[in-house]
Design a protein around this motif. Structure first.
Motif, PDB file in Angstrom:
ATOM      1  N   SER B  61       0.825  -1.210   0.000  1.00  0.00           N
ATOM      2  CA  SER B  61       0.000   0.000   0.000  1.00  0.00           C
ATOM      3  C   SER B  61       0.859   1.260   0.000  1.00  0.00           C
ATOM      4  CB  SER B  61      -0.923   0.001   1.216  1.00  0.00           C
ATOM      5  OG  SER B  61      -0.156  -0.117   2.384  1.00  0.00           O
ATOM      6  N   ILE B  62       2.172   1.103   0.059  1.00  0.00           N
ATOM      7  CA  ILE B  62       3.060   2.276   0.068  1.00  0.00           C
ATOM      8  C   ILE B  62       3.172   2.798  -1.359  1.00  0.00           C
ATOM      9  CG2 ILE B  62       5.371   3.090   0.578  1.00  0.00           C
ATOM     10  CD1 ILE B  62       5.550   0.569   2.438  1.00  0.00           C
ATOM     11  N   ARG B  63       2.880   4.075  -1.551  1.00  0.00           N
ATOM     12  CA  ARG B  63       2.957   4.607  -2.916  1.00  0.00           C
ATOM     13  C   ARG B  63       3.469   6.037  -2.859  1.00  0.00           C
ATOM     14  NH1 ARG B  63      -1.863   4.255  -0.683  1.00  0.00           N
ATOM     15  NH2 ARG B  63      -3.410   5.871  -0.983  1.00  0.00           N
ATOM     16  N   ASP B  64       3.494   6.666  -4.029  1.00  0.00           N
ATOM     17  CA  ASP B  64       3.887   8.059  -4.073  1.00  0.00           C
ATOM     18  C   ASP B  64       5.361   8.234  -3.686  1.00  0.00           C
ATOM     19  OD1 ASP B  64       3.392  10.685  -4.514  1.00  0.00           O
ATOM     20  OD2 ASP B  64       2.549  11.094  -2.567  1.00  0.00           O
ATOM     21  N   GLU B  66       6.977   8.026  -1.014  1.00  0.00           N
ATOM     22  CA  GLU B  66       7.556   6.996  -0.153  1.00  0.00           C
ATOM     23  C   GLU B  66       7.930   5.742  -0.937  1.00  0.00           C
ATOM     24  OE1 GLU B  66       5.118   6.622   3.478  1.00  0.00           O
ATOM     25  OE2 GLU B  66       4.562   8.677   2.998  1.00  0.00           O
ATOM     26  N   ALA B  67       7.161   5.475  -1.986  1.00  0.00           N
ATOM     27  CA  ALA B  67       7.482   4.324  -2.835  1.00  0.00           C
ATOM     28  C   ALA B  67       8.766   4.590  -3.623  1.00  0.00           C
ATOM     29  CB  ALA B  67       6.325   4.030  -3.780  1.00  0.00           C
ATOM     30  N   GLY B  89       2.619  -0.284  -5.880  1.00  0.00           N
ATOM     31  CA  GLY B  89       1.893   0.220  -4.717  1.00  0.00           C
ATOM     32  C   GLY B  89       0.490   0.615  -5.120  1.00  0.00           C
ATOM     33  N   SER B  90      -0.473   0.353  -4.243  1.00  0.00           N
ATOM     34  CA  SER B  90      -1.848   0.704  -4.594  1.00  0.00           C
ATOM     35  C   SER B  90      -2.626   1.149  -3.376  1.00  0.00           C
ATOM     36  CB  SER B  90      -2.546  -0.497  -5.218  1.00  0.00           C
ATOM     37  OG  SER B  90      -3.926  -0.240  -5.307  1.00  0.00           O
ATOM     38  N   GLY B  91      -3.472   2.131  -3.578  1.00  0.00           N
ATOM     39  CA  GLY B  91      -4.325   2.603  -2.497  1.00  0.00           C
ATOM     40  C   GLY B  91      -5.433   1.613  -2.185  1.00  0.00           C
TER      41      GLY B  91
END
Lengths: 321, 448
Positions: B61-64, B66-67, B89-91
């Motif tokens: 779930s880590i994205r953006d 931070e990914a 990563g996906s919300g």
């Protein structure tokens, strides 16, 4: 003279005494007040979209702290959001240009395949006599009831595990990877669109006058010739309206794409990307305004260019169906 | 004849679209692969070599931003081991993972932040037990209480990775220094301070629990944090695994203790309005009045450091900083509420196990920490590698010997409660329902 003639002419051309209730309603809807009211409604309906458009050009801090209307007292515009969203290098900022192409690659075949298959099927179901035809049509019609959410896991399993019955492999797994996943998405969208597409086109094609087909047959045309030269030109409005429907549905689809295309850079469409743009904790929504407009562009072009067919297709359906 | 011109127009349109399609199909990207190098930097990665040219997929779930940092952190591992990590990563991670797993399309490794979800997959036989190397590595680097969360039925499934500390109260060091207020060391001191601040004409607390579909979770964190302080870790565990009912008098006592702050209009809601404004204020925005001195304290996890507007200095001498939410009775140790994600595997290919082992290692933790904005309970993590002050404080708390760590309870409870009625109940509670009424309701919703 100039004041009286138009009135007379107007009364002469309009139905002088509307006989039915529908006729009276129609006449009232054509009046000037009705036009003004509808323009006002249209304006009010457009305000949120306009605010979104304005927001997409405002700097991040402004968006987060004030409403879009403050633009008029403090006009500050920037292309930074669009730049970030379209061409940003890091995975945190859009790269939408890339996903935009993915969206096109997903959408176009997903529109063309079901329409092609549905047109053929609808022709066969209406003009070729074979045993069990009506039952087949009812079965296709009934499939519309099945929600696509129910088919997601079985279909995914069909792609990744294949089909086996009692230990015998009937179909091997497809084992698609990276760009191959587009095939899964096309397949899925085509499956989900077919029942409705067949139903809609069947309504049109079955209403075509039988004399046309007979005349063509007398001239020596087979089914394929009739389909190409007689049926297809006549159902163009229906095809176009179906294409718009399907295009908008596929372009805006998140669920099917998320499951069958995944979120990878190679295959994910715009919608999947947009859903991630707000950041892990949902605080980066200055990108969403610009991202939303990037994703609106194509549907807008499609809708405006095919709009005439859309309205006509709907009307034809309502009268004939 | 009017009809015949239209198909042609449609044909033109179709051709244009087809052209666009073929143009798109041509622009596929090239995949470059690099062989393993045996340079000195790679010495630390010797154990992971031998699977050159393989690919491991990771889903989380880590994205953006931070990914980005996460992917950067394992670049060297990829170069040295020859294993390519494909990260996604996906919300919608929590909803998507079960679908993918059921559909036979599971990722090789997933970072699961909810031990409850981990247990579900383990019980269903979907997860692969961690290899002996991974287990040894994890046991060397993480405290037992962490590993217990990834152990189901005696089998160990994967090491923790990143963590966050939730027992923090954000405040403005400037305002505190100006007024001569001191960071409270006990709960009573904190309540006295609240009165002092209220007396000075500033609302002492701000809060916000709006978070889209997950509205209510910040309040559940409040309750959990106070549960640990009011009743202690043992009662907390009983509450979480439902050996005491949700509406037990002990829980009522903890919830009422929170209510003394969150439901008292004398104390809340600085910068936003009255008590009810808590439910409509998003947790991302709720802390910002601290910068304008409209509110003095905001209880929120360490990751809130990323939410401050750009240019805000987050440090002990800066615009904003956090102190540890004080215990009720300091003699009983320092309860710490936190969360984290576990690296579990759905495949047992050798390269997958190697990546899993690497992620449990000290190198992985230090590599990631050096890039900033990250905390882990990994014992090998050197505090000097952690850059910003709030993360430093979090690491110190996690590594503190007297700390009693407990995982976020709502992530451990069954999803129907932990991600459902508990959240909703908290919203109703803030909106005026009585404590007992809300707790009875949640107790009734616990899956039998």
């Amino acid at each position: 003279m100039t004041t009286t003639t138009p009135v007379l002419a107007g009364e002469a051309t309009a139905e002088p005494t509307p006989r039915t209730a529908a006729g009276r309603v129609r006449k009232r809807l054509n009046s000037r007040t009705a036009t003004i009211v509808s323009i006002i409604i249209a304006l009010i309906w457009t305000v949120p979209t306009f605010g979104l458009l304005l927001s997409s050009f405002r700097p991040e801090d402004d968006i987060k702290q004030t409403g879009w209307w403050t633009f008029f007292s403090n006009p500050q515009l920037t292309f930074q959001n669009y730049n970030d969203v379209l061409f940003g290098r890091s995975s945190s900022s859009g790269q939408l240009a890339n996903y935009f192409v993915n969206s096109l690659v997903i959408t176009i075949p997903s529109v063309l395949f079901p329409i092609a298959f549905a047109a053929l099927a609808a022709y066969a179901l209406s003009w070729i006599n074979f045993r069990g035809r009506d039952w087949l049509y009812i079965a296709v019609f009934a499939l519309q009831i099945v929600p696509l959410q129910m088919a997601l896991v079985p279909l995914l399993s069909f792609f990744s595990r294949g089909v086996s019955l009692g230990g015998i492999t009937l179909l091997p797994p497809w084992d698609l990877d990276n760009e191959g996943k587009f095939i899964q998405v096309w397949f899925a969208h085509t499956c989900f669109a077919l029942p409705f597409a067949v139903f809609l086109l069947h309504n049109f094609i079955s209403q075509l006058p039988g004399e046309l087909m007979e005349a063509a047959r007398v001239d020596g045309a087979g089914h394929s010739k009739i389909f190409r030269s007689v049926v297809l030109p006549l159902i163009t409005p229906a095809l176009a309206s179906l294409a718009i429907f399907q295009f908008l549905w596929v372009w805006n689809d998140l669920l099917v794409a998320l499951i069958f295309a995944g979120g990878g850079r190679e295959t994910a469409p715009l919608t999947v990307r947009l859903a991630e743009l707000a950041g892990t904790r949902g605080g980066e929504w200055q990108r969403l305004t610009a991202g939303a407009f990037v994703s609106i562009v194509i549907p807008l072009i499609v809708f405006l260019s095919l709009q005439r067919y859309f309205v006509r297709g709907l009307l034809t359906g309502s009268v004939k169906g | 004849m009017a009809v015949s011109s239209r198909p042609r127009q449609a044909l033109v349109l179709a051709t244009t679209l087809a052209l666009a399609l073929s143009a798109a199909a041509c622009s596929s990207d090239d995949g470059g692969d690099s062989g393993s190098a045996s340079s000195p930097e790679c010495a630390a990665y010797d154990a992971y070599t031998g699977n050159d040219g393989t690919t491991v997929s990771i889903y989380a779930s880590i994205r953006d931003a931070e990914a980005d940092l996460l992917e950067e952190s394992w670049k060297q591992f990829e170069e040295c081991s020859g294993i390519t990590i494909k990260y996604e990563g996906s919300g919608e991670f929590e909803a998507q993972l079960p679908v993918r797993v059921d559909g036979g399309n599971a990722p090789d490794i997933a970072f699961i932040p909810q031990p409850g979800l981990l247990k579900r997959f383990a019980d269903a036989g979907k997860l692969k037990e961690a290899s002996a190397e991974t287990k040894t590595m994890a046991e060397a680097n993480y405290a037992k209480e962490w590993l217990d969360y990834a152990t189901v039925g005696g089998k160990f499934y994967g090491a923790p990775m990143g963590s966050n500390v939730k027992s923090f109260v954000w405040y403005s060091p400037k305002l505190f220094a100006e007024k001569g207020w001191k960071v409270p060391q006990t709960w009573d001191e904190m309540m006295q301070l609240s009165d002092t601040i209220a007396g000075a004409g500033i609302k002492p607390w701000c809060a916000g629990i709006e978070s889209g579909d997950a509205t209510g979770w910040p309040a559940t964190d409040w309750i959990e944090d106070v549960m640990l302080r009011d009743q202690g870790a043992e009662v907390y565990d009983q509450w979480v695994d439902h050996s005491i009912p949700f509406n037990d008098p002990k829980v009522v006592s903890a919830v009422d203790r929170v209510g003394k702050i969150l439901k008292d209009s004398k104390y809340v809601n600085g910068g936003f309005g009255d008590v009810k404004s808590i439910t409509t204020t998003s947790f991302q925005e709720a802390g910002t009045p601290i910068l304008e001195n409209k509110c003095a304290m905001y209880r929120m996890a360490s990751f809130y450091a990323n939410q401050w507007p750009e240019g805000t200095k987050v440090a002990e001498d800066g615009d904003t900083f956090a102190f540890y939410l004080p215990p009720v009775d300091p003699a009983k140790g320092k309860p710490v509420l936190g969360g984290g994600e576990f690296t579990v595997a759905f495949a047992d290919r050798p390269e997958v196990q190697k990546v899993q082992t690497y992620l449990a290692s000290g190198e992985a933790a230090n590599n990631r920490a050096k890039l900033g904005n990250w905390v882990s309970a990994n014992k090998k993590l050197e505090v000097s590698n952690v850059e910003n002050p709030i993360d430093k404080l979090a690491v110190e708390i996690l590594q503190d010997q007297s700390a009693v760590f407990r995982f976020d309870g709502s992530d451990l409870m069954p999803a129907a409660v932990g991600a459902g009625t508990f959240w909703k109940g908290m919203v109703e509670w803030i909106n005026g329902k009585s404590t007992s009424e809300v707790l009875d309701q949640i107790e009734g919703s616990w899956p039998k």
